[in-house]
Scaffold this motif. Structure first.
Motif, PDB file in Angstrom:
ATOM      1  N   LEU A 271       0.610  -1.826  -0.123  1.00 41.93           N
ATOM      2  CA  LEU A 271       0.064  -0.369   0.018  1.00 41.93           C
ATOM      3  C   LEU A 271       0.805   1.428   0.002  1.00 41.93           C
ATOM      4  O   LEU A 271       2.207   1.784   0.622  1.00 41.93           O
ATOM      5  CB  LEU A 271      -0.906   0.151   1.319  1.00 41.93           C
ATOM      6  CG  LEU A 271      -1.595  -1.492   1.051  1.00 41.93           C
ATOM      7  CD1 LEU A 271      -2.486  -0.839   2.917  1.00 41.93           C
ATOM      8  CD2 LEU A 271      -2.889  -1.730   0.550  1.00 41.93           C
TER       9      LEU A 271
ATOM     10  N   TRP B  26      -4.038  -0.045   6.379  1.00 38.79           N
ATOM     11  CA  TRP B  26      -4.972  -1.677   6.205  1.00 38.79           C
ATOM     12  C   TRP B  26      -6.388  -0.964   6.744  1.00 38.79           C
ATOM     13  O   TRP B  26      -5.621  -0.900   8.107  1.00 38.79           O
ATOM     14  CB  TRP B  26      -3.862  -2.524   6.593  1.00 38.79           C
ATOM     15  CG  TRP B  26      -4.347  -4.180   6.146  1.00 38.79           C
ATOM     16  CD1 TRP B  26      -5.515  -4.657   6.850  1.00 38.79           C
ATOM     17  CD2 TRP B  26      -5.051  -4.292   4.759  1.00 38.79           C
ATOM     18  NE1 TRP B  26      -6.394  -5.831   6.666  1.00 38.79           N
ATOM     19  CE2 TRP B  26      -6.134  -5.849   5.028  1.00 38.79           C
ATOM     20  CE3 TRP B  26      -5.190  -4.422   3.555  1.00 38.79           C
ATOM     21  CZ2 TRP B  26      -6.331  -6.499   3.846  1.00 38.79           C
ATOM     22  CZ3 TRP B  26      -4.988  -5.747   2.703  1.00 38.79           C
ATOM     23  CH2 TRP B  26      -6.058  -6.569   2.810  1.00 38.79           C
TER      24      TRP B  26
ATOM     25  N   THR C 186      -8.512  -0.073   3.137  1.00 36.09           N
ATOM     26  CA  THR C 186      -8.203   0.406   3.625  1.00 36.09           C
ATOM     27  C   THR C 186      -8.634   1.898   3.944  1.00 36.09           C
ATOM     28  O   THR C 186      -9.748   2.551   4.292  1.00 36.09           O
ATOM     29  CB  THR C 186      -7.137   1.792   2.445  1.00 36.09           C
ATOM     30  OG1 THR C 186      -7.381   1.793   1.395  1.00 36.09           O
ATOM     31  CG2 THR C 186      -6.505  -0.168   2.269  1.00 36.09           C
TER      32      THR C 186
ATOM     33  N   PHE D  99       0.931   2.185  -5.672  1.00 30.59           N
ATOM     34  CA  PHE D  99       0.906   0.931  -5.033  1.00 30.59           C
ATOM     35  C   PHE D  99       2.205  -0.133  -5.819  1.00 30.59           C
ATOM     36  O   PHE D  99       2.924   0.030  -7.265  1.00 30.59           O
ATOM     37  CB  PHE D  99      -0.371  -0.021  -5.455  1.00 30.59           C
ATOM     38  CG  PHE D  99      -1.557   0.392  -4.882  1.00 30.59           C
ATOM     39  CD1 PHE D  99      -1.624  -0.125  -3.588  1.00 30.59           C
ATOM     40  CD2 PHE D  99      -1.709   1.420  -5.474  1.00 30.59           C
ATOM     41  CE1 PHE D  99      -3.138   0.586  -3.274  1.00 30.59           C
ATOM     42  CE2 PHE D  99      -3.869   1.939  -4.439  1.00 30.59           C
ATOM     43  CZ  PHE D  99      -3.757   1.397  -3.915  1.00 30.59           C
TER      44      PHE D  99
END
Length: 461
Positions: A80, A86, A136, A152
């Motif tokens: 991420l 997350w 997220t 990403f």
């Protein structure tokens, strides 16, 4: 003598090396294939979420695929970007329509999501891929109304995903509450704890008693060490009480058990604000929705309050295709007789005997009256039962070939694997090389031992 000793020593060393090499080779042959990281895995990420505030939820969807003939245990990953953290359960399965797990995904606190292929791909090595979805949180304070590009890291490549950032345009500054209310939010990204916030309007009477009860539903327990009452007269821009607090001036009485908490204030003055923060621990993580009910009683007037919070889900799908097994084409040879079966020779229908009486028996002379015929004239070839040499009516050799089922004698050829420019897994086949080397060393040792024996014989003679 020294030469003999040298030969013996060298032959023994060669034999020992042969044994060690053979054992090593057999061990390597028995090793399972090593898992590999798949740099060529493909992931496409998208989102339709709009960010207005820090910690807003950003839901992401993906489509993924891996190269054909990837092995169980092979992995690929998604990192991420710094703007996101997350949010949700840390692991989930990617299943096909039959419930078979094709891959599993595990996320860590740093936002690295690792996907691991299961044994499913061993029997279904082609077209392995699927979808995924996870949540997220936007960790930064958004500024300006624009589209931000989130970067990403997927294996050795980069995937850029745009996300709309739209700061609040209307009713953005929270105001002090005008009625009793309750809200809930997750405390941690793993969603193991929830926080309930009770809010109330400013006290209207000169002296007010306030009683708040909180009763979580099944699947949650109250953490009595984290029940926080707060009082004060100053409200910040977000609608919450800010310093200076009046907690010491108007202390609260707390009666708490894991299943219920009751907090009481007495004699609150007009204009005083009250809040209550309660943290509950999740005891049943399988629930999709968590509910917390309670009551707020101000100066004898009771108001029921309730809040629900849904667990964010991370999930995915996957599937693959088995290598098609070629169906053996049973070429049932249609009997095509080479010719109408005819005997090699047509037997004579009458099979004329080869030995026929030489002639009609006639006496060599008219016998004298006294002469007794030497014998009744019999044909020299007594009607020989015709040894019918019927021109060998050999049983017709029927060359009509009977139908022959052609069964494939070879295993169906395996589908050629994709161009293995990069080896994905070590299968242990290198062990055979060690066995070959061991055999060679053993042969060398044997020759040296033989030479040593010959040398000894010569010395003796």
């Amino acid at each position: 003598m020294n030469n003999q000793l040298h030969l013996r020593t060298v032959s023994m060393v060669a034999a020992l090396l042969a044994i060690a090499t053979a054992v090593l080779g057999l061990g390597l042959t028995a090793l399972p294939a090593n898992a590999a990281t798949l740099p060529d895995a493909h992931i496409n990420l998208t989102t339709e979420s709009v960010v207005s505030n820090q910690w807003d939820q950003v839901d992401l969807s993906c489509e993924w695929s891996v190269p054909d003939h990837s092995q169980p245990g092979d992995t690929f990953s998604v990192q991420l970007p710094s703007q996101l953290r997350w949010f949700g359960k840390a692991s989930f399965d990617l299943n096909n329509a039959n419930g078979d797990t094709v891959a599993t995904a595990v996320a860590n606190d740093a936002g690295l999501v690792v996907f691991t292929l299961s044994d499913f791909v061993k029997a279904h090595p082609l077209n392995v891929g699927g979808t995924c979805s996870f949540s997220t949180q936007y960790a930064l304070v958004p500024t300006g109304g624009e589209t931000k590009e989130l970067t990403f890291t997927v294996g050795s490549s980069v995937v850029r995903v745009p996300v709309a950032v739209e700061p609040c345009q209307r009713d953005c500054d929270p105001q002090a509450p005008t009625a009793a209310g309750k809200s809930m939010s997750w405390v941690d990204p793993a969603q193991t704890e929830l926080r309930s916030v009770f809010t109330m309007p400013a006290m209207a009477a000169d002296s007010n008693d306030v009683v708040v009860t909180d009763t979580p539903a099944a699947g949650m327990d109250i953490d009595c060490a984290r029940v926080t009452p707060r009082t004060g007269q100053v409200v910040g821009s977000n609608g919450s009480i800010v310093e200076p607090y009046d907690d010491d001036q108007y202390p609260a009485a707390i009666d708490c058990t894991p299943g219920k908490v009751t907090v009481t204030w007495n004699g609150l003055p007009k204009g005083e604000h009250v809040e209550l923060f309660v943290v509950t621990r999740v005891t049943d993580p399988s629930l999709a929705v968590y509910e917390n009910t309670g009551t707020v009683t101000i100066a004898g007037t009771e108001s029921p309050v309730v809040a629900q919070l849904r667990r964010t889900e991370a999930s995915g799908t996957g599937d693959g295709t088995a290598v098609p097994t070629p169906t053996p084409t049973a070429t049932t040879a249609t009997p095509t007789p080479s010719a109408t079966p005819t005997p090699s020779e047509t037997p004579s229908a009458t099979a004329t005997p080869s030995a026929t009486p030489s002639a009609t028996p006639t006496p060599s002379a008219t016998p004298s009256a006294t002469a007794t015929p030497s014998a009744t004239p019999t044909p020299t070839a007594t009607t020989a039962t015709p040894t019918a040499t019927p021109t060998v009516t050999s049983e017709p050799v029927v060359t009509t070939s009977s139908p022959v089922l052609v069964v494939p004698t070879e295993q169906p050829s395996k589908t050629a694997a994709s161009d293995g420019s990069e080896q994905l897994a070590s299968t242990g086949a290198q062990g055979s090389a060690f066995v070959f080397v061991a055999a060679a060393l053993l042969a060398v040792g044997s020759l040296l031992a033989f030479a040593s024996a010959r040398w000894k014989g010569r010395r003796t003679n």
